[in-house]
Design a protein around this motif. Sequence first.
Motif: not given
Length: 176
Positions: A147-162, A165-176
């Motif tokens: 349960g330990q916090y590790q890091k912030t992996v993305a920052r945006h100017d708006e709320a992140v709604m979701v 990970f990509s199907p390959a698991g190597d890219t994090l996709l975000t949507a605001c």
Amino acid sequence: MSAKVSAAFQAYDADSNGLIDHEELSKVLRAVDSKWTDAKIDQLMNAIDRTHDELISVEEFTQWVFGAKEREKTKLGQMTLLVASPFVLSASKDGTAKLWSVETGECWQTYISNGGATNAVEFTPDGSGVILSCEDGTVKLFHTESGQYQKTVARHDEAVMVASFSPAGDTLLTAC
């Protein structure tokens, strides 16, 4: 292995021999949900039993619990359910996410975002981490088991709604 994973393993290991056989697995699964068929139990046993000795060791059980990589994922509103997993991950507007035991209904872990409401949650491809999509525009990574916090992996100017990970698991996709 954590005490909680050990306790879960012991719930399946009825004869306390350190291994879960097909009968023990069937008994627990059918006690939780009588709709488990022999075919589904066989399929699950084959997926967990990596040595193909028809027994589930503690190591195999732990990999099953935390190794989300091979499982089908189903989204249910603000919940992520790992099919064939004994856990459900939920997001809450109170700024937390929780890991719940399907078998007992017990909360095993709480992740606190400190970023306003938690809009969505997701397991990392290997199951070792949990990502929280937060109202303050951040995506935060926590260690699943501790349960330990590790890091912030993305920052945006708006709320992140979701975040997902990509199907390959190597890219994090975000949507605001």
